[in-house]
Design an enzyme around this catalytic site. Structure first.
Site, PDB file in Angstrom:
ATOM      1  N   CYS A  18      12.717  -2.371  -9.284  1.00 34.34           N
ATOM      2  CA  CYS A  18      13.725  -3.266  -7.740  1.00 34.34           C
ATOM      3  C   CYS A  18      14.243  -4.818  -9.195  1.00 34.34           C
ATOM      4  CB  CYS A  18      11.897  -4.301  -7.912  1.00 34.34           C
ATOM      5  SG  CYS A  18      12.157  -5.153  -6.922  1.00 34.34           S
ATOM      6  N   TYR A  24       3.520 -11.246  -8.316  1.00 32.70           N
ATOM      7  CA  TYR A  24       2.165 -10.873  -8.088  1.00 32.70           C
ATOM      8  C   TYR A  24       2.629  -9.157  -7.578  1.00 32.70           C
ATOM      9  CZ  TYR A  24       4.209 -11.923  -3.393  1.00 32.70           C
ATOM     10  OH  TYR A  24       5.585 -12.134  -2.561  1.00 32.70           O
ATOM     11  N   CYS A  25       3.611  -8.659  -7.638  1.00 31.58           N
ATOM     12  CA  CYS A  25       3.950  -6.839  -7.505  1.00 31.58           C
ATOM     13  C   CYS A  25       3.027  -6.022  -8.008  1.00 31.58           C
ATOM     14  CB  CYS A  25       5.601  -6.786  -7.862  1.00 31.58           C
ATOM     15  SG  CYS A  25       5.601  -5.087  -6.953  1.00 31.58           S
ATOM     16  N   GLY A  70       9.139   0.141  -4.914  1.00 29.98           N
ATOM     17  CA  GLY A  70      10.324  -0.829  -5.573  1.00 29.98           C
ATOM     18  C   GLY A  70      11.736  -1.276  -4.466  1.00 29.98           C
ATOM     19  N   CYS A 276      -4.882   1.696   7.546  1.00 31.34           N
ATOM     20  CA  CYS A 276      -5.504   1.986   6.976  1.00 31.34           C
ATOM     21  C   CYS A 276      -6.823   1.215   6.773  1.00 31.34           C
ATOM     22  CB  CYS A 276      -5.139   2.663   5.759  1.00 31.34           C
ATOM     23  SG  CYS A 276      -3.858   1.394   4.664  1.00 31.34           S
ATOM     24  N   ASP A 298      -0.770   4.417  -1.521  1.00 32.71           N
ATOM     25  CA  ASP A 298      -0.246   2.845  -2.079  1.00 32.71           C
ATOM     26  C   ASP A 298      -0.645   2.710  -3.027  1.00 32.71           C
ATOM     27  OD1 ASP A 298       2.510   2.088  -2.287  1.00 32.71           O
ATOM     28  OD2 ASP A 298       1.735   0.620  -0.773  1.00 32.71           O
ATOM     29  N   CYS A 347     -13.978  -4.594  11.185  1.00 31.65           N
ATOM     30  CA  CYS A 347     -13.771  -4.777   8.742  1.00 31.65           C
ATOM     31  C   CYS A 347     -13.115  -2.963   8.659  1.00 31.65           C
ATOM     32  CB  CYS A 347     -14.333  -5.424   8.751  1.00 31.65           C
ATOM     33  SG  CYS A 347     -14.137  -5.271   6.466  1.00 31.65           S
ATOM     34  N   CYS A 351     -10.175  -2.428   2.017  1.00 33.04           N
ATOM     35  CA  CYS A 351      -9.712  -1.301   1.568  1.00 33.04           C
ATOM     36  C   CYS A 351     -10.486  -1.667   0.165  1.00 33.04           C
ATOM     37  CB  CYS A 351      -8.381  -2.331   1.130  1.00 33.04           C
ATOM     38  SG  CYS A 351      -7.423  -1.092  -0.525  1.00 33.04           S
ATOM     39  N   CYS A 370     -14.527 -10.379   1.909  1.00 33.05           N
ATOM     40  CA  CYS A 370     -15.695 -10.493   2.765  1.00 33.05           C
ATOM     41  C   CYS A 370     -15.870 -11.975   3.240  1.00 33.05           C
ATOM     42  CB  CYS A 370     -17.272 -10.052   2.290  1.00 33.05           C
ATOM     43  SG  CYS A 370     -18.596 -10.163   3.371  1.00 33.05           S
TER      44      CYS A 370
END
Length: 414
Positions: A18, A24-25, A70, A276, A298, A347, A351, A370
């Site tokens: 990038c 924060y990436c 990226g 997702c 990802d 919910c 993830c 949560c």
């Protein structure tokens, strides 16, 4: 077994490279996993094999390609011109849809004409007004990027290219919901997606890989790690969504599409989740790295989640593999505390990467966010019920703006 439903592959043709250094990436650090690599550009062989196999494998009339990084625009226009050529070659009468996720700093008129001519959708990373965006989204030398991104947005708007703004919500920005939302309205953004930033300090697995952020919770449930200084606070994130929702539901339903709220409406309508993180199971959306490697997700580009190579394996063989099927089933393995929660239907534990908190009864595996999600979903419940009733009566959900006269009282039911 014949397939009736397609799969989704998110392609990273330039891997983790990038031109920005957003603090924060979670992805640019993956370069450490390719320590000997000097060239992250996807080869023509990988590109053609991917496009051919991906289109051929799909039992559906539309095939969606998503190009991410990226920063994919680092590859230049020639790369994507070749992509379009190959898609036309192998389309076999199927409709091809392309989406490009970009930070927008490298866009110019050539890009604008190409994206418009080839009907690309664009996801643009923009966290909010200048003071918020420039806190974390900096160039590699540490320079602010807001002005460049705004130039990119203006160019996309000039060419009439559909844009979805992705706004990352950090610990600091979560305290400024209306400032961010009003800014997006003022600059004419019609599609917005708010992404909570949740990362942890490196665990032992991450350290061995040379990474600065912890690996997913499922790899280290027994290891306690702290969240990073920029990670959003759970209840504050809930308040962030609530504040924007209250403004949106009174004034902007139907004219501004906040994807977070539209995903919630899907749940209240009893429809399968289209994203997702809120689905009952995941696993049918995999990642293609620049070298052809396929990974489970990802957020799970780690050796343990490598499924094979597009050069040597069929996409469905990898998606239907025992490893990926188990990955999918693990999404549904939520604590008992979640199973009895009144908003679990909306919910589904979010993830799995974020499931590193403790339940009130001391069990590990609760989603870090949560408390925020519980607060948010309970708050929007009466409004969601009204929008469902409108839709069931063949009326647009936007009619809720006419319905709202004061606080809504609706019995909570799923």
């Amino acid at each position: 077994m014949s397939r009736t439903k397609g799969i989704h592959i998110l392609a990273k043709p330039v891997g983790p490279l990038c031109n920005l250094n957003c603090k924060y990436c979670f992805y640019t650090e993956k370069a450490a996993m390719y320590a000997s690599k000097k060239n992250f550009r996807m080869s023509d062989d990988v590109m053609e094999t991917y496009i051919h196999k991906y289109i051929s494998a799909q039992p559906v009339p539309e095939v969606s390609f998503v190009w991410q990084g990226g920063e994919p625009t680092l590859l230049g226009l020639e790369f994507f011109q070749r992509v379009v050529e190959l898609q036309q070659k192998y389309s076999s009468g199927k409709k091809i849809i392309n989406s490009l996720q970009t930070n927008g700093t490298l866009l110019d008129d050539q890009w604008g004409r190409f994206l418009k001519t080839n009907d690309f959708f664009v996801g643009l990373s923009l966290d909010g007004p200048e003071n918020i965006h420039n806190r974390y989204r900096l160039t590699c030398p540490g320079q602010p990027t807001f002005d460049k991104v705004m130039q990119g947005l203006a160019l996309l708007q000039k060419y009439g290219i559909p844009v979805n703004v992705l706004s990352c919500v950090t610990k600091e920005s979560a305290y400024k919901p209306l400032e961010i939302y009003q800014f997006f309205k003022e600059i004419g953004v019609g599609f917005i997606q708010f992404i909570p930033i949740v990362e942890r300090r490196p665990d032992e697995v991450a350290k061995k890989l040379g990474l600065r952020l912890a690996t997913p919770a499922s790899l280290n449930l027994d290891e306690k790690t702290e969240v990073t200084a920029w990670s959003v606070e759970p209840e504050v994130y809930g308040d962030f969504l609530i504040t924007i929702f209250d403004e949106w539901v009174k004034n902007d339903v139907g004219s501004i599409h906040v994807m977070n709220f539209e995903w919630a409406l899907e749940a209240w309508l009893g429809l399968p989740a289209t994203v997702c993180v809120f689905a009952e199971q995941c696993g049918e959306s995999v990642i293609l790295e620049h070298d052809g490697g396929i990974f489970s997700c990802d957020h799970y580009v780690y050796p343990e989640f490598y499924l094979g190579s597009i050069l040597t394996s069929d996409p469905y063989t990898m998606v239907d593999s025992e490893k990926q099927c188990q990955f999918s089933k693990n999404k549904g393995a939520v604590p008992r505390y979640c199973q009895t929660c009144e908003v679990e239907f909306a919910c589904h534990g979010e993830c799995p990467k974020h499931r590193f908190a403790m339940t009130p009864d001391g069990k590990i595996g609760l989603n870090y966010l949560c408390a925020g999600y519980q607060k948010y979903f309970r708050h929007i419940h009466p409004y969601m019920k009204v929008m469902c009733q409108l839709i069931e009566n063949n009326l647009p959900a936007a009619k809720i703006r006419d319905v709202i006269k004061g606080p809504l009282v609706v019995k909570r039911t799923k």
